[in-house]
Design an enzyme around this catalytic site. Structure first.
Site, PDB file in Angstrom:
ATOM      1  CB  ALA A  30      -1.209   0.185   1.283  1.00 19.51           C
ATOM      2  CE  LYS A  31       3.444   2.167   5.145  1.00 20.10           C
ATOM      3  NZ  LYS A  31       2.392   1.274   5.487  1.00 20.10           N
ATOM      4  N   GLY A  32       4.538   1.068  -0.891  1.00 20.23           N
ATOM      5  CA  GLY A  32       5.720   1.487  -1.446  1.00 20.23           C
ATOM      6  C   GLY A  32       5.951  -0.084  -2.124  1.00 20.23           C
ATOM      7  CB  VAL A  33       8.147  -0.800  -4.853  1.00 23.26           C
ATOM      8  CG1 VAL A  33       8.519  -2.125  -5.528  1.00 23.26           C
ATOM      9  CG2 VAL A  33       6.924  -0.205  -5.615  1.00 23.26           C
ATOM     10  CE  LYS A  49       7.764  -1.340   4.626  1.00 20.09           C
ATOM     11  NZ  LYS A  49       7.310  -1.884   5.865  1.00 20.09           N
ATOM     12  CG  ASP A 156      -0.226  -7.275   9.957  1.00 17.66           C
ATOM     13  OD1 ASP A 156      -1.595  -7.842  10.205  1.00 17.66           O
ATOM     14  OD2 ASP A 156       0.321  -6.684   9.035  1.00 17.66           O
TER      15      ASP A 156
END
Length: 433
Positions: A30-33, A49, A156
């Site tokens: 959702a925020k990066g690759v 990351k 998580d």
């Protein structure tokens, strides 16, 4: 003094992006690759990351953060500091970090075996055997016990966040939803036994299970990680308090992945270390039955089932099903703790001191056949921006008016990403994120 100086020399520091050669794209979140990169100075392969600053700032403004993403940056720095603190064979080490005016990157240990969800889905019936669940379950318990000893609530735990190392042992990843509470003191070991005569015959001693792990046909089929995509699962994250470095007893954040989230998180009554026991119960259930216990048609139905529905533990009464039932206790004050788990009948005979040192775990990944020379040169900043361009239109001033050469390079990078993600085992909800 010398040992302390030596430790400081080994502490991860700022990496030069120019020294990191991209070998492949592992996946996106959702925020990066995430990239598999080689550090040209050391020759090591690392997982990198990469998070786009413009996306952080845009999402923070949408959430009412007036300080240019301070709460989200807190999460990133928290994860960085947590990774730096780990000294455990089942947890990743921070190998360095990257920061430019456009991106932030965390470099950590790379796990070539993919994630536990992909491995499970490659099994004949998409389920693991009782013996293999015992091995992986024991390693998860050890990792959680270590985290809790540091005062870290993971929050998580799910198969996509459990990676397979090169040596076949597990590694937990993704700590940006974790929180810090007062460190948990070890509890006296409580031995829990079943009220059934079948339990003793069903429970296998550690030495007997070891013989299975030494067999080539141990019940784990080889995974071609490039051909399997994980299911997409929504990750919920509301409230930045998970980045607090000194909370007393409970956190009130609403975080987690909906199929694994505990009742107390949904109710918002505050939660502590016992949320990880709940998540472990869901993971063990999924390894046993090939599905999660409370999944509904949508988030609302899933949360309703988590709150009111009992898990369907189909089959004869066994030590494993008994343990899952104790882990999926809706009342957190009655839920079995990590120490209680270690003393449960299901893990009777396990040598907790040496399990993470076993030389032949159930599945050892083969050496990758991919071209380790790397795909053609990639500008990581442009690459990541290209993926999230629609979400941050106009956010990166220098990227809107690129010259023709950079525009062409950006398009080439996007083509490489599409091809790379086709061959990736990670779905949109990639486990590193």
């Amino acid at each position: 003094m010398g040992a302390e100086d030596n430790r400081k020399e080994q502490e991860p520091g700022l990496l030069d992006l120019k020294t990191l050669k991209v070998i492949s794209v592992i996946g996106r979140g959702a925020k990066g690759v995430a990239f598999l990169v080689r550090n040209e100075e050391t020759g090591e392969n690392l997982a990198l990351k990469v998070i786009l600053k413009a996306l952080i700032e845009k999402k923070s403004k949408e959430n009412g953060d007036k300080e240019d993403g301070s709460s989200v940056y807190k999460r990133i720095w928290f994860e960085r500091d947590v990774l730096k603190s780990f000294q455990h064979p089942l947890l990743p080490r921070l190998r360095g970090f990257v920061e430019t005016d456009k991106i932030i990157g965390l470099a950590m240990d790379y796990c070539p075996g993919g994630d536990l969800n992909s491995l499970r889905k490659k099994q004949t019936e998409k389920m693991f055997s009782d013996e293999i669940i015992r091995f992986y379950g024991a390693e998860l318990v050890l990792a959680l016990e270590y985290l809790h000893g540091l005062g870290i609530v993971y929050r998580d735990l799910k198969p996509e966040n459990v990676m397979i190392q090169e040596n076949g042992h597990l590694m937990l990843v993704d700590f940006d939803l974790s929180t810090k509470l007062s460190a948990k003191s070890p509890e006296p070991r409580q031995i829990l036994r079943l009220n059934t005569t079948n339990s003793e015959t069903k429970s296998i001693t550690y030495k007997r299970s070891l013989s299975l792990f030494h067999c080539f046909g141990s019940g784990i089929s080889h995974v071609d990680s490039d051909s399997c995509f994980t299911e997409s699962r929504d990750t919920t994250s509301q409230s930045p308090d998970s980045m607090s470095t000194c909370e007393t007893e409970k956190s009130n954040s609403f975080v987690g992945t909906e199929e694994y989230v505990s009742p107390e998180i949904i109710q918002g009554n505050g939660h502590d270390f016992t949320v990880d026991s709940w998540c472990l119960g869901v993971v063990l259930y999924e390894m046993l039955y090939g599905r999660t216990p409370f999944r509904g048609a949508n988030r609302k139905e899933t949360f309703f089932r988590v709150l009111v529905k009992s898990p369907e533990l189909v089959g004869e009464q066994t030590a494993l099903r008994d343990l899952i039932g104790k882990l999926l206790e809706k009342d957190p004050t009655k839920r079995i703790s990590v120490e209680g788990i270690k003393g449960h009948d299901y893990f009777r005979g396990v040598d907790w001191e040496s399990i993470s040192q076993i030389s032949r775990p159930p599945f050892i990944p083969l050496r990758p056949e991919r071209d380790m020379q790397g795909i053609k040169a990639i500008d990581v900043e442009l690459f990541v921006h290209g993926i999230f361009a629609d979400e941050v239109v106009g956010s990166i001033k220098g990227s809107v008016n690129l010259d023709e050469n950079n525009k062409k390079k950006d398009e080439d990078d996007k083509e490489v990403l599409v091809e790379a993600l086709k061959n990736s085992s990670k779905g949109p909800d990639f486990s590193v994120f």
